[in-house]
Motif scaffolding. Structure first.
Motif, short mmCIF file in Angstrom:
data_model
loop_
_atom_site.label_atom_id
_atom_site.label_comp_id
_atom_site.label_asym_id
_atom_site.label_seq_id
_atom_site.Cartn_x
_atom_site.Cartn_y
_atom_site.Cartn_z
N ALA A 25 0.83 -1.21 0.00
CA ALA A 25 0.00 0.00 0.00
C ALA A 25 0.86 1.25 0.00
O ALA A 25 0.58 2.22 -0.73
CB ALA A 25 -0.92 -0.02 1.22
N GLN A 32 -4.40 0.46 2.71
CA GLN A 32 -4.28 -0.99 2.86
C GLN A 32 -5.60 -1.69 2.54
O GLN A 32 -5.60 -2.80 1.99
CB GLN A 32 -3.84 -1.33 4.28
CG GLN A 32 -3.53 -2.81 4.48
CD GLN A 32 -2.86 -3.09 5.81
OE1 GLN A 32 -2.24 -2.20 6.40
NE2 GLN A 32 -2.99 -4.31 6.29
N VAL A 35 -5.79 -2.23 -1.15
CA VAL A 35 -4.98 -3.39 -1.55
C VAL A 35 -5.74 -4.67 -1.26
O VAL A 35 -5.83 -5.57 -2.11
CB VAL A 35 -3.63 -3.38 -0.79
CG1 VAL A 35 -2.89 -4.71 -0.99
CG2 VAL A 35 -2.76 -2.23 -1.27
#
Length: 320
Positions: A25, A32, A35
């Motif tokens: 990320a 995150q 991702v």
């Protein structure tokens, strides 16, 4: 053409390479959770689990490792094709190479490559063992393994081992064996294994993966056994045994690329028989990438350097 979610592929490549959702990320400048969303979308499309969490650790599944190789290779090809159309002046190439070969033979010759092909940005990936042949590791390799049919291999060197010591230690040998004190080892009479065994032997474990394996094999070539009373100093790596020899601690077995005129004029080769280990060093690259300019230039340069330094004969390709 049926393709997976394309936006997820660079995300998958980053997570697989970095082994972390959070680091991927950061590299991609996304959250995150973004991702995680892309990886889930890719896994849902494929119907396979690509990553497995083990506590705080993340690891690729077997399917994930297989997919990583293909995705990394495809993304690199897209990157290279785009750079070519953009007229990029520099070609970055990753070369995975044994640490000893890199330090003792390759690095001293890199200025020649830079002078001849300044457009190539060669990044060296050093390894203690024969590298895994994969685009995710490097673009090209120096290896002793030739199992993958997807790669092309060019012979650089057939390894042979021979005894060496420092010049000061050679004078000590001459004194102990009643040889002329100023004898040139190149012109001296050949030493017998029995004479060599009178002096401390510096042994490298990593050559045969067992203690004294290198000297055992060297004595067997002469149909003799390593004497039970021989004084042997053990080292894990040839670089260490070479340093011990440099500091007058005994006789070591080394090979051609470790003992070059450019590297050290204080080490001398003893007049003794040689041992062919059976290992062959190759420059390897994916056959599908054989027409890439950077790979072609580095391949040709390495072969030329191997011939010029005596590692390879001009007819090595016919002999292999």
């Amino acid at each position: 053409m049926k393709l997976p979610p394309l936006r997820a592929l660079p995300v998958f490549e980053a997570v697989a390479r970095l082994n972390s959702f959070s680091r991927a990320a950061d590299e991609l400048s996304v959250s995150q959770s973004a991702v995680s969303h892309q990886i889930k979308a890719l896994e849902d499309y494929l119907g396979e689990t690509l990553f497995r969490r083990n506590g705080r650790y993340l690891e690729l599944t077997e399917e994930g490792r297989s997919y990583q190789d293909s995705v990394t290779s495809a993304l690199l090809q897209i990157e290279r094709a785009s750079e070519h159309l953009l007229g990029a002046s520099t070609s970055r190439l990753r070369l995975a190479v044994f640490s000893s070969f890199c330090v003792r033979w390759l690095i001293p010759r890199l200025p020649s490559l830079q002078r001849a092909h300044s457009q190539i940005d060669l990044a060296l990936e050093m390894t203690g063992e024969s590298p895994v042949l994969s685009d995710r590791v490097a673009d090209c390799f120096i290896t002793i393994r030739t199992a993958s049919p997807a790669f092309t291999y060019d012979l650089l060197y057939r390894e042979r081992l021979f005894p060496i010591c420092s010049r000061a230690y050679w004078r000590r040998i001459c004194d102990a064996l009643d040889l002329p004190p100023d004898s040139d080892p190149k012109g001296a009479a050949s030493l017998t294994p029995e004479q060599v065994a009178r002096f401390p032997l510096l042994s490298t474990f990593s050559i045969y993966d067992r203690e004294s394996g290198d000297w055992d094999a060297w004595f067997r070539v002469a149909d003799e056994r390593l004497p039970a009373g021989a004084r042997i100093q053990h080292f894990s790596h040839m670089l260490m045994a070479l340093e011990a020899a440099r500091y007058d601690q005994g006789i070591a077995l080394t090979n051609d690329y470790m003992l070059s005129d450019e590297a050290d004029d204080n080490l001398v080769r003893l007049p003794c028989h040689t041992l062919m280990t059976g290992d062959r060093f190759y420059f390897a690259h994916k056959t599908s990438r054989r027409n890439e300019p950077a790979i072609r230039l580095v391949r040709r340069w390495l072969i030329e350097q191997a011939i010029a330094s005596g590692l390879r004969s001009r007819h090595a390709a016919d002999e292999s």
